[in-house]
Design a protein around this motif. Structure first.
Motif, PDB file in Angstrom:
ATOM      1  N   TYR A 103      -2.584 -25.765  20.622  1.00  0.00           N
ATOM      2  CA  TYR A 103      -2.817 -24.331  20.437  1.00  0.00           C
ATOM      3  C   TYR A 103      -3.513 -24.053  19.105  1.00  0.00           C
ATOM      4  CZ  TYR A 103      -2.095 -19.393  19.602  1.00  0.00           C
ATOM      5  OH  TYR A 103      -2.306 -18.062  19.323  1.00  0.00           O
ATOM      6  N   GLY A 104      -4.428 -23.111  19.137  1.00  0.00           N
ATOM      7  CA  GLY A 104      -5.046 -22.617  17.918  1.00  0.00           C
ATOM      8  C   GLY A 104      -5.742 -21.298  18.188  1.00  0.00           C
ATOM      9  N   ARG A 105      -5.464 -20.298  17.384  1.00  0.00           N
ATOM     10  CA  ARG A 105      -6.122 -18.999  17.543  1.00  0.00           C
ATOM     11  C   ARG A 105      -7.418 -19.031  16.734  1.00  0.00           C
ATOM     12  NH1 ARG A 105      -3.248 -13.109  16.554  1.00  0.00           N
ATOM     13  NH2 ARG A 105      -5.191 -11.974  16.171  1.00  0.00           N
ATOM     14  N   THR A 106      -8.445 -19.579  17.346  1.00  0.00           N
ATOM     15  CA  THR A 106      -9.707 -19.859  16.664  1.00  0.00           C
ATOM     16  C   THR A 106     -10.782 -18.805  16.920  1.00  0.00           C
ATOM     17  OG1 THR A 106     -10.233 -21.302  18.536  1.00  0.00           O
ATOM     18  CG2 THR A 106      -9.347 -22.348  16.565  1.00  0.00           C
ATOM     19  N   GLY A 107     -10.505 -17.824  17.787  1.00  0.00           N
ATOM     20  CA  GLY A 107     -11.471 -16.771  18.048  1.00  0.00           C
ATOM     21  C   GLY A 107     -12.544 -17.185  19.045  1.00  0.00           C
ATOM     22  N   ARG A 108     -13.483 -16.271  19.265  1.00  0.00           N
ATOM     23  CA  ARG A 108     -14.511 -16.501  20.278  1.00  0.00           C
ATOM     24  C   ARG A 108     -15.807 -15.787  19.895  1.00  0.00           C
ATOM     25  NH1 ARG A 108     -13.601 -13.941  26.213  1.00  0.00           N
ATOM     26  NH2 ARG A 108     -13.294 -12.154  24.819  1.00  0.00           N
ATOM     27  N   LEU A 109     -16.937 -16.435  20.255  1.00  0.00           N
ATOM     28  CA  LEU A 109     -18.265 -15.855  20.054  1.00  0.00           C
ATOM     29  C   LEU A 109     -18.947 -15.655  21.394  1.00  0.00           C
ATOM     30  CD1 LEU A 109     -19.477 -18.142  17.128  1.00  0.00           C
ATOM     31  CD2 LEU A 109     -18.572 -15.806  16.920  1.00  0.00           C
ATOM     32  N   GLN A 110     -19.659 -14.520  21.525  1.00  0.00           N
ATOM     33  CA  GLN A 110     -20.444 -14.230  22.720  1.00  0.00           C
ATOM     34  C   GLN A 110     -21.797 -13.673  22.296  1.00  0.00           C
ATOM     35  OE1 GLN A 110     -18.136 -12.092  25.931  1.00  0.00           O
ATOM     36  NE2 GLN A 110     -16.657 -11.810  24.281  1.00  0.00           N
TER      37      GLN A 110
ATOM     38  N   TRP B 261      -5.681  -2.887  20.178  1.00  0.00           N
ATOM     39  CA  TRP B 261      -5.156  -4.176  19.720  1.00  0.00           C
ATOM     40  C   TRP B 261      -4.230  -4.027  18.519  1.00  0.00           C
ATOM     41  CZ3 TRP B 261      -9.838  -8.095  20.168  1.00  0.00           C
ATOM     42  CH2 TRP B 261     -10.144  -8.266  21.529  1.00  0.00           C
ATOM     43  N   LYS B 262      -3.924  -2.785  18.150  1.00  0.00           N
ATOM     44  CA  LYS B 262      -2.837  -2.465  17.213  1.00  0.00           C
ATOM     45  C   LYS B 262      -3.028  -3.075  15.824  1.00  0.00           C
ATOM     46  CE  LYS B 262       0.080  -2.394  21.297  1.00  0.00           C
ATOM     47  NZ  LYS B 262       1.249  -2.947  22.016  1.00  0.00           N
ATOM     48  N   GLY B 263      -4.291  -3.285  15.447  1.00  0.00           N
ATOM     49  CA  GLY B 263      -4.568  -3.817  14.129  1.00  0.00           C
ATOM     50  C   GLY B 263      -4.234  -5.284  13.950  1.00  0.00           C
ATOM     51  N   ARG B 264      -3.901  -5.973  15.039  1.00  0.00           N
ATOM     52  CA  ARG B 264      -3.488  -7.381  14.923  1.00  0.00           C
ATOM     53  C   ARG B 264      -4.605  -8.346  15.320  1.00  0.00           C
ATOM     54  NH1 ARG B 264       2.309  -8.277  17.438  1.00  0.00           N
ATOM     55  NH2 ARG B 264       1.979 -10.277  16.347  1.00  0.00           N
ATOM     56  N   ALA B 265      -5.737  -7.819  15.731  1.00  0.00           N
ATOM     57  CA  ALA B 265      -6.910  -8.628  16.049  1.00  0.00           C
ATOM     58  C   ALA B 265      -8.126  -7.720  16.027  1.00  0.00           C
ATOM     59  CB  ALA B 265      -6.759  -9.295  17.415  1.00  0.00           C
ATOM     60  N   GLU B 266      -9.299  -8.323  15.895  1.00  0.00           N
ATOM     61  CA  GLU B 266     -10.534  -7.544  15.770  1.00  0.00           C
ATOM     62  C   GLU B 266     -11.564  -7.978  16.801  1.00  0.00           C
ATOM     63  OE1 GLU B 266     -11.906  -8.145  11.812  1.00  0.00           O
ATOM     64  OE2 GLU B 266     -10.246  -7.041  10.881  1.00  0.00           O
ATOM     65  N   TRP B 267     -12.397  -7.027  17.183  1.00  0.00           N
ATOM     66  CA  TRP B 267     -13.556  -7.247  18.041  1.00  0.00           C
ATOM     67  C   TRP B 267     -14.734  -6.611  17.318  1.00  0.00           C
ATOM     68  CZ3 TRP B 267     -14.120  -8.598  23.548  1.00  0.00           C
ATOM     69  CH2 TRP B 267     -15.370  -8.286  24.088  1.00  0.00           C
TER      70      TRP B 267
ATOM     71  N   ASP C 240     -14.508 -12.027  18.416  1.00  0.00           N
ATOM     72  CA  ASP C 240     -13.156 -11.491  18.456  1.00  0.00           C
ATOM     73  C   ASP C 240     -12.190 -12.510  17.869  1.00  0.00           C
ATOM     74  OD1 ASP C 240     -11.112 -12.697  20.541  1.00  0.00           O
ATOM     75  OD2 ASP C 240     -13.014 -12.699  21.618  1.00  0.00           O
ATOM     76  N   THR C 241     -11.146 -12.016  17.235  1.00  0.00           N
ATOM     77  CA  THR C 241     -10.174 -12.883  16.571  1.00  0.00           C
ATOM     78  C   THR C 241      -8.881 -13.029  17.370  1.00  0.00           C
ATOM     79  OG1 THR C 241      -9.222 -11.046  15.300  1.00  0.00           O
ATOM     80  CG2 THR C 241     -11.091 -12.241  14.318  1.00  0.00           C
ATOM     81  N   LEU C 242      -8.853 -12.511  18.606  1.00  0.00           N
ATOM     82  CA  LEU C 242      -7.659 -12.620  19.442  1.00  0.00           C
ATOM     83  C   LEU C 242      -7.679 -13.873  20.315  1.00  0.00           C
ATOM     84  CD1 LEU C 242      -5.026 -11.424  20.485  1.00  0.00           C
ATOM     85  CD2 LEU C 242      -6.360  -9.960  22.021  1.00  0.00           C
ATOM     86  N   THR C 243      -8.856 -14.302  20.728  1.00  0.00           N
ATOM     87  CA  THR C 243      -8.979 -15.453  21.620  1.00  0.00           C
ATOM     88  C   THR C 243      -8.407 -16.712  20.971  1.00  0.00           C
ATOM     89  OG1 THR C 243     -10.944 -14.551  22.687  1.00  0.00           O
ATOM     90  CG2 THR C 243     -10.609 -16.913  22.861  1.00  0.00           C
ATOM     91  N   ALA C 244      -7.692 -17.489  21.772  1.00  0.00           N
ATOM     92  CA  ALA C 244      -7.114 -18.745  21.300  1.00  0.00           C
ATOM     93  C   ALA C 244      -7.442 -19.848  22.291  1.00  0.00           C
ATOM     94  CB  ALA C 244      -5.600 -18.615  21.122  1.00  0.00           C
ATOM     95  N   ARG C 245      -7.166 -21.088  21.887  1.00  0.00           N
ATOM     96  CA  ARG C 245      -7.383 -22.232  22.763  1.00  0.00           C
ATOM     97  C   ARG C 245      -6.119 -23.081  22.808  1.00  0.00           C
ATOM     98  NH1 ARG C 245      -9.315 -25.827  18.464  1.00  0.00           N
ATOM     99  NH2 ARG C 245      -7.334 -26.252  17.401  1.00  0.00           N
ATOM    100  N   MET C 246      -6.001 -23.832  23.868  1.00  0.00           N
ATOM    101  CA  MET C 246      -4.995 -24.874  23.958  1.00  0.00           C
ATOM    102  C   MET C 246      -5.475 -25.899  24.958  1.00  0.00           C
ATOM    103  SD  MET C 246      -2.009 -23.243  26.246  1.00  0.00           S
ATOM    104  CE  MET C 246      -1.041 -23.693  24.841  1.00  0.00           C
TER     105      MET C 246
END
Length: 346
Positions: free
Chosen positions: A88-95, A117-123, A146-152
């Protein structure tokens, strides 16, 4: 032998996660799967935990948001208990941003995200040059970040859950009788069984194929380009996925569609052209008729419950799914969204 409070049938991501949540609340649980843990689509290689876009909000998007925000703590506890990494890692995503109209839409979604997103992540939108070397080509010179996307790594995540469960005294076995309440987390084959039981279509299996490159980009964000997920894993591989096939002869056979994935990935990220392909994978993902997870009591089967239909979002939904199912199983508290209820598909 101590009495088993809950029997979980199915050792994919939903079954293992529900077992974990119940064990952590003190229940005695046994997981049963004749094929072993992660034998179906949960043993895959992609692992893109990506959010819905922040607009047209509904209970499904809210549920997924809560689950994605829970994920870091959920997987940290699993890894601490069993000593096995989930990747797991919350590494974000690019599009990529195609043009001026797409930029305007992305900016509007960024404003929505501030509230939703309640101030807990950004787009947001950023120049491609500010995004680092692992980035897709973009005709506008801009990227959505975006800073919400994660991977595992799905396969490793299942192994991490098994290790954690075993460390807490929970058996994961290939055969055992039902004891206590029974949770049916049996994937696409379970949906086919439900079709027979109900007498109509309530779900189906959708095959997906994916590819794994030997390419080290462990700390890079994942990419989403023209429907293609490009996911750098912690072990120095990059996963590419996936296809969606409603009709198929073999659930696990790969074919030329993997070559198409490879070509699309290289077109999106030319750096992959010289990277060896280390695995081609195929599996069938369970999709409920409602297109949302199917959660809750099995109608007319007292003490039996259904947890199915994760399709492409099962790993992202698992922390919250396991929480609400533990609420229902152990406390009788039903916090399942209406669109996720078994009745929504049946």
């Amino acid at each position: 032998m101590a009495r088993i409070d809950i029997t979980v049938r199915g050792a994919g991501i939903f079954g293992l996660s529900v077992a974990w949540a119940c064990v952590m609340r003190g229940a005695s649980v046994r997981v049963v799967d004749p094929f072993g843990a992660g034998a179906g689509s949960s043993g895959g290689i992609v692992g893109a935990l990506a959010p819905h876009v922040p607009e047209n909000w509904n209970d499904k998007k809210e549920f997924q948001l809560e689950s994605l925000l829970m994920a870091e703590g959920f997987w940290a506890a699993v890894e601490a208990a069993g000593g096995v990494s989930s990747g797991y890692g919350r590494t974000g995503r690019l599009q990529p941003v195609a043009d001026e109209a797409a930029e305007g839409l992305a900016q509007a979604r960024g404003e929505n995200a501030k509230t939703l997103w309640k101030g807990r992540a950004e787009w947001g939108v950023k120049p491609a040059d500010a995004a680092g070397a692992f980035r897709p080509a973009t005709p506008s010179g801009l990227l959505i970040h975006d800073t919400l996307t994660a991977r595992m790594h799905p396969r490793r995540a299942c192994a991490a859950l098994v290790a954690a469960l075993q460390a807490k005294g929970c058996e994961v076995v290939t055969d055992a009788p039902d004891e206590g309440q029974v949770v049916w987390a049996t994937g696409w084959q379970g949906l086919l069984d439900l079709n027979t039981w109900v007498g109509k279509n309530v779900g189906a299996g959708i095959k997906g194929q994916a590819v794994l490159f030997d390419y080290a980009a462990q700390d890079a964000p994942q990419l989403f380009v023209d429907g293609l997920h490009i996911v750098p894993h912690a072990d120095g591989t990059v996963a590419i996925g996936s296809t969606s096939e409603r009709e198929f002869d073999s659930p696990t056979a790969t074919d030329d569609q993997c070559n198409t994935l490879i070509n699309r990935a290289i077109a999106a990220l030319p750096e992959l052209a010289d990277a060896p392909v280390v695995e081609r994978w195929a599996g069938v993902r369970p999709r409920a008729k409602s297109r949302a997870p199917m959660l809750g009591a099995w109608p007319d089967r007292d003490g039996h419950f259904i947890v199915n239909g994760g399709f492409k979002i099962g790993f992202g939904m698992a922390p919250k799914v396991s929480e609400v199912m533990a609420d229902l199983l152990l406390e009788g508290r039903d916090a399942i969204p209406e669109s996720f209820r078994v009745a929504a598909s049946i």
